[in-house]
Design an enzyme around this catalytic site. Structure first.
Site, short mmCIF file in Angstrom:
data_model
loop_
_atom_site.label_atom_id
_atom_site.label_comp_id
_atom_site.label_asym_id
_atom_site.label_seq_id
_atom_site.Cartn_x
_atom_site.Cartn_y
_atom_site.Cartn_z
N LEU A 117 0.96 -1.05 -0.02
CA LEU A 117 0.27 -0.11 0.08
C LEU A 117 0.70 1.32 0.32
O LEU A 117 0.63 2.03 -0.50
CB LEU A 117 -0.76 0.07 1.09
CG LEU A 117 -1.54 1.21 1.23
CD1 LEU A 117 -3.37 0.86 0.06
CD2 LEU A 117 -2.62 1.84 3.08
N TYR A 118 2.14 1.37 0.55
CA TYR A 118 2.32 2.48 0.78
C TYR A 118 3.20 2.69 -0.09
O TYR A 118 3.35 2.22 -1.47
CB TYR A 118 4.03 1.86 1.22
CG TYR A 118 4.01 1.66 2.85
CD1 TYR A 118 2.42 2.01 3.27
CD2 TYR A 118 4.97 0.78 4.03
CE1 TYR A 118 2.31 1.44 4.64
CE2 TYR A 118 4.47 0.61 4.84
CZ TYR A 118 3.58 0.95 5.43
OH TYR A 118 3.49 -0.05 6.77
N SER A 119 2.67 4.08 -0.07
CA SER A 119 2.64 5.35 -1.90
C SER A 119 2.22 3.66 -3.13
O SER A 119 2.77 4.35 -4.07
CB SER A 119 4.43 4.98 -2.00
OG SER A 119 4.48 6.46 -1.28
N TYR A 120 1.41 3.14 -3.01
CA TYR A 120 0.97 2.70 -4.30
C TYR A 120 1.57 1.16 -4.80
O TYR A 120 1.63 1.39 -5.58
CB TYR A 120 0.09 2.87 -5.14
CG TYR A 120 -1.10 3.30 -3.88
CD1 TYR A 120 -2.71 2.00 -4.32
CD2 TYR A 120 -2.06 4.52 -3.84
CE1 TYR A 120 -3.58 2.50 -3.86
CE2 TYR A 120 -2.86 4.69 -2.96
CZ TYR A 120 -3.53 4.01 -2.35
OH TYR A 120 -5.02 3.74 -2.04
#
Length: 349
Positions: A60-63
């Site tokens: 998820l982090y910065s997609y």
């Protein structure tokens, strides 16, 4: 660097983990406080040179940008076999798309491949569920995770914030079915958030599960004077969400933060070092996950390993604490979504 075993495993990890949520191209996630690749790479390299071998990220982090940046940096600056990489799965990666998130077998099998591609590796060392998924049977999730390990795409498994009874149930199901067991739990724990001491930390200690602590500095609140609580870019833009994490009286928080400052002055060190050293007194804590955005923050985290607090200092730090909102209870994915919808600028963890 003195390494430690991750729970009952034979895996050696540095007692500091670098959290890569801080790294990601701004147009892919958090434009105010995430660092682009050219700024993140020197920090990852510095951490490696300091002996840190433990790196935490999530799809998820910065997609996905965080995984890409971390993967390229580790390829250039480290021997893959010498570092321990964790990533996570659960949150929607394709919002609105069927099977675009969650912990179904389909989602897990798809997302592990996407994460490996972005990280540029054929395996992760620890594959973690980012939260529970109330819409998928737990047995389906646990069996799929077991199969990820057996396929060689992950070496160990981890979980993140949930109720102690839910984690106990998961461990029981894994044992009952002979599935790969969770080796670590990533939870919310610091001097301003100690509710985990009631049930989760004793459970982990009894089960031999090591914990990785997220938000070990309470969104920076423990690293600066109380009146500067929102001094960082992230705190300034993530304040509503942070207020959910730290629902306590201002007097209680102020007393704790002031005591951190007093102990730091006694040792001639930074406040961050004191807050991190306090965490290390609990043997169930394997490593705090430090979201370092500067060389100084990495150096502070590493220096905290040499700081020894006295029992009297620990009592002073702990005495003002009052019970507060238990964010660990917000583990149901639908409840998290309701929180997200109601808070501008919400940042998934």
């Amino acid at each position: 660097m003195r390494y430690t075993k991750l729970g009952r495993t034979g895996l050696d990890v540095s007692p500091i983990a670098v959290g890569a949520m801080s790294y990601g191209e701004p147009d892919r996630g958090h434009p105010v406080w995430s660092l682009p690749e050219e700024d993140a790479r020197p920090l990852i390299r510095h951490a490696l040179e300091a002996g840190v071998n433990f790196f935490d990220t999530a799809n998820l982090y910065s997609y996905g940008s965080s995984e890409e940046i971390l993967g390229r940096a580790l390829k250039d600056f480290a021997n893959r076999d010498d570092v321990v990489v964790t990533t996570k799965v659960r949150h929607p990666m394709r919002p609105g798309s069927p099977n675009g998130g969650g912990l179904s077998r389909k989602a897990i099998m798809s997302e592990i491949d996407h994460s490996l591609r972005r990280l540029g590796t054929d395996h992760v060392d620890v594959y973690m569920i980012h939260r529970l998924d109330a819409d998928t049977p737990l047995e389906e999730t646990l069996e799929a995770l077991h199969d990820v390990v057996k396929s060689g795409k992950a070496r160990y498994l981890g979980a993140s914030s949930m109720h102690a009874w839910q984690f106990a149930k998961a461990l029981h199901l894994q044992e009952r079915h002979g599935w790969t067991r969770f080796a670590t739990l990533q939870d919310h724990y610091n001097l301003l958030a100690r509710e985990e001491e009631r049930e989760m930390l004793p459970l982990c200690a009894d089960e031999g599960v090591a914990t990785m602590v997220w938000s070990p500095l309470a969104r920076g609140r423990l690293a600066r004077p109380f009146d500067e609580a929102h001094a960082t870019d992230r705190a300034a833009t993530d304040g509503a969400y942070a207020d959910l994490l730290y629902r306590a009286t201002a007097d209680s928080d102020r007393l704790i933060v002031d005591e951190v400052g007093a102990v730091a002055d006694e040792h001639g060190v930074s406040r961050a070092q004191v807050a991190l050293a306090w965490l290390r007194r609990n043997p169930v804590v394997a490593a705090p996950v430090v979201g370092a955005r500067s060389i100084r923050q990495i150096d502070d985290a590493v220096a905290s390993l040499d700081l020894r607090l006295t029992d009297e200092q620990a009592r002073r730090l702990e005495a003002p604490y009052t019970p507060r909102y238990d964010f660990q209870g917000v583990s149901d994915s639908r409840e998290l979504d309701r929180i997200k919808d109601g808070i501008p600028g919400y940042a998934n963890l």
